[in-house]
Design a protein around this motif. Structure first.
Motif, PDB file in Angstrom:
ATOM      1  N   ILE A  52      -8.067  20.039 -10.826  1.00  0.00           N
ATOM      2  CA  ILE A  52      -7.669  21.375 -10.659  1.00  0.00           C
ATOM      3  C   ILE A  52      -7.436  21.454  -9.038  1.00  0.00           C
ATOM      4  O   ILE A  52      -6.983  22.020  -8.314  1.00  0.00           O
ATOM      5  N   GLY A  53      -8.578  20.556  -8.432  1.00  0.00           N
ATOM      6  CA  GLY A  53      -8.697  20.530  -6.879  1.00  0.00           C
ATOM      7  C   GLY A  53      -7.785  19.510  -6.134  1.00  0.00           C
ATOM      8  O   GLY A  53      -7.770  19.393  -4.910  1.00  0.00           O
ATOM      9  N   SER A  54      -6.745  19.179  -6.897  1.00  0.00           N
ATOM     10  CA  SER A  54      -5.679  17.924  -6.372  1.00  0.00           C
ATOM     11  C   SER A  54      -4.959  18.452  -5.521  1.00  0.00           C
ATOM     12  O   SER A  54      -4.569  19.576  -5.324  1.00  0.00           O
ATOM     13  N   LYS A  55      -4.488  17.867  -4.229  1.00  0.00           N
ATOM     14  CA  LYS A  55      -3.647  18.180  -3.440  1.00  0.00           C
ATOM     15  C   LYS A  55      -2.347  17.141  -3.303  1.00  0.00           C
ATOM     16  O   LYS A  55      -2.633  16.050  -3.744  1.00  0.00           O
ATOM     17  N   TYR A  56      -1.400  17.906  -2.870  1.00  0.00           N
ATOM     18  CA  TYR A  56      -0.163  17.186  -2.682  1.00  0.00           C
ATOM     19  C   TYR A  56      -0.206  16.374  -1.407  1.00  0.00           C
ATOM     20  O   TYR A  56      -0.735  16.869  -0.495  1.00  0.00           O
ATOM     21  N   ARG A  57       0.291  15.321  -1.432  1.00  0.00           N
ATOM     22  CA  ARG A  57       0.300  14.547  -0.064  1.00  0.00           C
ATOM     23  C   ARG A  57       1.839  13.855   0.230  1.00  0.00           C
ATOM     24  O   ARG A  57       2.226  13.287  -0.965  1.00  0.00           O
ATOM     25  N   GLU A  58       2.268  13.634   1.165  1.00  0.00           N
ATOM     26  CA  GLU A  58       3.488  12.921   1.549  1.00  0.00           C
ATOM     27  C   GLU A  58       3.151  11.437   1.527  1.00  0.00           C
ATOM     28  O   GLU A  58       2.163  10.983   2.013  1.00  0.00           O
ATOM     29  N   PRO A  59       4.202  10.834   0.919  1.00  0.00           N
ATOM     30  CA  PRO A  59       3.993   9.227   0.937  1.00  0.00           C
ATOM     31  C   PRO A  59       4.162   8.584   2.260  1.00  0.00           C
ATOM     32  O   PRO A  59       4.941   9.305   3.006  1.00  0.00           O
ATOM     33  N   PRO A  60       3.411   7.650   2.521  1.00  0.00           N
ATOM     34  CA  PRO A  60       3.705   7.090   4.092  1.00  0.00           C
ATOM     35  C   PRO A  60       5.145   6.550   4.201  1.00  0.00           C
ATOM     36  O   PRO A  60       5.802   6.055   3.098  1.00  0.00           O
ATOM     37  N   GLN A  61       5.661   6.755   5.080  1.00  0.00           N
ATOM     38  CA  GLN A  61       7.099   6.474   5.521  1.00  0.00           C
ATOM     39  C   GLN A  61       6.977   4.915   5.945  1.00  0.00           C
ATOM     40  O   GLN A  61       5.933   4.439   6.631  1.00  0.00           O
ATOM     41  N   PRO A  62       7.877   4.035   5.278  1.00  0.00           N
ATOM     42  CA  PRO A  62       8.065   2.562   5.436  1.00  0.00           C
ATOM     43  C   PRO A  62       8.331   2.364   7.112  1.00  0.00           C
ATOM     44  O   PRO A  62       8.995   3.221   7.717  1.00  0.00           O
ATOM     45  N   GLU A  63       7.921   1.134   7.837  1.00  0.00           N
ATOM     46  CA  GLU A  63       7.870   0.923   8.923  1.00  0.00           C
ATOM     47  C   GLU A  63       9.572   0.583   9.240  1.00  0.00           C
ATOM     48  O   GLU A  63      10.009   0.669  10.261  1.00  0.00           O
ATOM     49  N   PHE A  64      10.302  -0.188   8.283  1.00  0.00           N
ATOM     50  CA  PHE A  64      11.450  -0.665   8.182  1.00  0.00           C
ATOM     51  C   PHE A  64      12.085  -0.168   7.089  1.00  0.00           C
ATOM     52  O   PHE A  64      11.525  -0.813   5.820  1.00  0.00           O
ATOM     53  N   ILE A  65      13.308   0.223   7.160  1.00  0.00           N
ATOM     54  CA  ILE A  65      14.315   0.269   5.993  1.00  0.00           C
ATOM     55  C   ILE A  65      15.420  -0.541   6.189  1.00  0.00           C
ATOM     56  O   ILE A  65      16.351  -0.189   7.124  1.00  0.00           O
ATOM     57  N   PRO A  66      15.909  -1.514   5.478  1.00  0.00           N
ATOM     58  CA  PRO A  66      17.005  -1.934   5.602  1.00  0.00           C
ATOM     59  C   PRO A  66      18.208  -1.255   5.598  1.00  0.00           C
ATOM     60  O   PRO A  66      18.227  -0.488   4.722  1.00  0.00           O
ATOM     61  N   GLN A  67      19.154  -1.544   6.236  1.00  0.00           N
ATOM     62  CA  GLN A  67      20.457  -0.591   6.468  1.00  0.00           C
ATOM     63  C   GLN A  67      21.585  -1.181   5.703  1.00  0.00           C
ATOM     64  O   GLN A  67      22.770  -0.710   5.709  1.00  0.00           O
ATOM     65  N   ASP A  68      21.327  -2.373   5.077  1.00  0.00           N
ATOM     66  CA  ASP A  68      22.334  -2.673   4.035  1.00  0.00           C
ATOM     67  C   ASP A  68      22.571  -2.001   2.731  1.00  0.00           C
ATOM     68  O   ASP A  68      21.950  -0.952   2.769  1.00  0.00           O
ATOM     69  N   ASN A  69      23.680  -2.332   2.084  1.00  0.00           N
ATOM     70  CA  ASN A  69      23.653  -1.465   0.611  1.00  0.00           C
ATOM     71  C   ASN A  69      23.092  -2.389  -0.425  1.00  0.00           C
ATOM     72  O   ASN A  69      23.697  -2.331  -1.695  1.00  0.00           O
ATOM     73  N   SER A  70      22.153  -3.227  -0.242  1.00  0.00           N
ATOM     74  CA  SER A  70      21.492  -3.790  -1.340  1.00  0.00           C
ATOM     75  C   SER A  70      20.773  -2.965  -2.124  1.00  0.00           C
ATOM     76  O   SER A  70      20.285  -1.999  -1.901  1.00  0.00           O
ATOM     77  N   LEU A  71      20.239  -3.679  -3.336  1.00  0.00           N
ATOM     78  CA  LEU A  71      19.627  -2.824  -4.447  1.00  0.00           C
ATOM     79  C   LEU A  71      18.227  -2.459  -3.946  1.00  0.00           C
ATOM     80  O   LEU A  71      17.938  -1.517  -4.001  1.00  0.00           O
ATOM     81  N   VAL A  72      17.682  -3.401  -3.122  1.00  0.00           N
ATOM     82  CA  VAL A  72      16.476  -3.056  -2.629  1.00  0.00           C
ATOM     83  C   VAL A  72      16.529  -2.144  -1.730  1.00  0.00           C
ATOM     84  O   VAL A  72      15.546  -1.159  -1.923  1.00  0.00           O
ATOM     85  N   ARG A 110      18.516   0.290  -1.399  1.00  0.00           N
ATOM     86  CA  ARG A 110      18.922   1.594  -2.020  1.00  0.00           C
ATOM     87  C   ARG A 110      17.518   2.121  -2.840  1.00  0.00           C
ATOM     88  O   ARG A 110      17.330   3.410  -2.551  1.00  0.00           O
ATOM     89  N   MET A 111      16.811   1.344  -3.379  1.00  0.00           N
ATOM     90  CA  MET A 111      15.666   1.692  -3.922  1.00  0.00           C
ATOM     91  C   MET A 111      14.694   2.293  -3.143  1.00  0.00           C
ATOM     92  O   MET A 111      13.885   3.353  -3.302  1.00  0.00           O
ATOM     93  N   ILE A 112      14.521   1.493  -1.946  1.00  0.00           N
ATOM     94  CA  ILE A 112      13.509   1.818  -1.044  1.00  0.00           C
ATOM     95  C   ILE A 112      13.730   3.392  -0.261  1.00  0.00           C
ATOM     96  O   ILE A 112      13.099   4.241  -0.252  1.00  0.00           O
ATOM     97  N   ARG A 113      15.105   3.638  -0.021  1.00  0.00           N
ATOM     98  CA  ARG A 113      15.672   5.012   0.587  1.00  0.00           C
ATOM     99  C   ARG A 113      15.437   6.080  -0.493  1.00  0.00           C
ATOM    100  O   ARG A 113      15.242   6.984  -0.164  1.00  0.00           O
ATOM    101  N   ASP A 114      15.662   5.682  -1.817  1.00  0.00           N
ATOM    102  CA  ASP A 114      15.450   6.473  -2.922  1.00  0.00           C
ATOM    103  C   ASP A 114      14.049   7.129  -3.344  1.00  0.00           C
ATOM    104  O   ASP A 114      13.951   8.325  -3.033  1.00  0.00           O
ATOM    105  N   MET A 115      13.168   6.081  -2.988  1.00  0.00           N
ATOM    106  CA  MET A 115      11.693   6.254  -3.222  1.00  0.00           C
ATOM    107  C   MET A 115      11.345   7.244  -1.914  1.00  0.00           C
ATOM    108  O   MET A 115      10.251   7.927  -2.320  1.00  0.00           O
ATOM    109  N   THR A 116      11.698   7.002  -0.838  1.00  0.00           N
ATOM    110  CA  THR A 116      11.386   7.577   0.344  1.00  0.00           C
ATOM    111  C   THR A 116      12.164   8.954   0.980  1.00  0.00           C
ATOM    112  O   THR A 116      11.570   9.614   1.836  1.00  0.00           O
ATOM    113  N   GLY A 117      12.976   9.219   0.204  1.00  0.00           N
ATOM    114  CA  GLY A 117      14.008  10.233   0.463  1.00  0.00           C
ATOM    115  C   GLY A 117      14.783  10.063   1.509  1.00  0.00           C
ATOM    116  O   GLY A 117      15.368  11.237   2.113  1.00  0.00           O
ATOM    117  N   TYR A 118      15.031   9.167   2.038  1.00  0.00           N
ATOM    118  CA  TYR A 118      16.000   8.900   3.065  1.00  0.00           C
ATOM    119  C   TYR A 118      17.294   8.822   2.568  1.00  0.00           C
ATOM    120  O   TYR A 118      17.686   8.477   1.234  1.00  0.00           O
TER     121      TYR A 118
END
Length: 84
Positions: free
Chosen positions: A47-67, A69-77
């Motif tokens: 009942i006392g649980s709190k919502y918390r934003e996940p920590p943002q990764p320091e680096f997100i690759p800007q290529d279009n690789s599967l990894v 894309r998965m990081i961007r999907d998980m972090t909301g980018y």
């Protein structure tokens, strides 16, 4: 520690609660403190649980690789699409 369903927790916590789909995504991505527990097919939180934003990764690759894309999907980018 008494556990309640995600929908009940949202009713107690928010005036305008998020959808159950959003709450399940929060539970899957460990956005509750303390974390949600899955019992069978349902998630439960304290009942006392709190919502918390996940920590943002320091680096997100800007290529279009599967990894990257998965990081961007998980972090909301926003996804980087080919041709945009």
């Amino acid at each position: 520690m008494k556990l309640v369903t995600l929908a009940r927790w949202a009713e107690l916590t928010f005036e305008d609660p998020p959808s159950v789909t959003t709450l399940r995504m929060w539970a899957r991505t460990n956005r509750f403190d303390p974390p949600a527990q899955k019992v069978g097919r349902s998630y439960y939180v304290a009942i006392g649980s709190k919502y918390r934003e996940p920590p943002q990764p320091e680096f997100i690759p800007q290529d279009n690789s599967l990894v990257s894309r998965m990081i961007r999907d998980m972090t909301g980018y926003p996804s980087k699409r080919i041709g945009n």
